[in-house]
Design a protein around this motif. Structure first.
Motif: not given
Length: 256
Positions: A182-191
């Motif tokens: 969970d976090g900003v890095r995984m958000d970037r990966v998903a986007r």
């Protein structure tokens, strides 16, 4: 005994969680990060934390960091090679060589550069723990992320080879393989994946969760807990292992 710890990419996300966990355990902690603002904020927010801006893919920068940190710490008990980058999200035929090399440089070469400096210190003192952050991508592969997966597989081979070399000196080496954290890095990966596949980002998030037995993302603190354990006397016979902290991946996520 107060542990002396160095952590790469320790200014945010998983790295900062690891730094906080070691500080809470009473350790002296030096971190580095490539982002000036992140370094400054981490040093301000965490009393006792020494933070330095370092590009860990740069040999000279790594050497300068180790020179200063080792002089201050007087030795080294724990090295956490946490630095990584997601690399390009694309089919292999669309990946540029420069992007491939940049991903390998941060995810793999940096671990070599740091371990190379840490090993002589740990061998001389007859103790130490090297923790290399890999990924579940290093266990299963990762469609649309070939440079990242290649680097993370190599991290495991590097770790197991270190364990062979260092065991006779009382030094241990292990790899942690986080799942979806969970976090900003995984958000970037998903986007990035959602854009590449032309699907909503919510679809990608749900696919990751559904591939696990425990249906949620990993918390950064859960990776930190494993780092502290692998540096403690409780893990004194644990070496050469690739340990997944991922809620049990049943079928690894691959986008179509």
């Amino acid at each position: 005994m107060v542990q002396r710890v160095m952590i790469t990419a320790g200014g945010s996300g998983i790295g900062l969680a690891i730094a906080k966990a070691f500080i809470e355990s009473g350790a002296r902690v030096h971190i580095c990060d490539v982002d000036d603002q992140v370094v400054e904020k981490a040093a301000q927010d965490q009393p006792g934390l020494v933070a330095t801006r370092v590009d860990v893919a740069n040999e000279n920068a790594v050497d300068r960091w180790f020179d200063r940190a080792l002089e201050d710490l007087g030795g080294l008990d724990v090295l956490v090679n946490n630095a990584g980058t997601k690399g390009p999200t694309a089919y292999v035929e669309d990946v540029k060589l420069g992007d491939w090399q940049a991903c390998i440089g941060v995810c793999l070469d940096a671990q070599f550069l740091c371990a190379r400096r840490a090993v002589p210190v740990m061998k001389k003192q007859g103790s130490g723990s090297i923790i290399n952050i890999s990924s579940t991508a290093g266990l299963y592969g990762y469609g649309l992320r070939t440079p990242y997966a290649a680097a993370k597989w190599a991290v495991i081979g590097f770790t197991k080879s270190l364990a062979i070399e260092l065991g006779p000196y009382g030094v241990r080496a292990n790899a942690i393989c986080p799942g979806s954290v969970d976090g900003v890095r995984m958000d970037r990966v998903a986007r990035a994946e959602a854009e590449s596949r032309n699907v909503p980002v919510e679809v990608v998030h749900q696919e990751y969760v559904q591939s696990q037995s425990i249906k949620r993302f990993v918390k950064p603190e859960e990776i930190a807990d494993m780092c502290v354990f692998l540096s403690s006397p409780a893990s004194r016979m644990v070496s050469g292992q690739a340990i997944a902290v991922d809620g049990h991946t049943e079928t690894f996520h691959i986008g179509n």
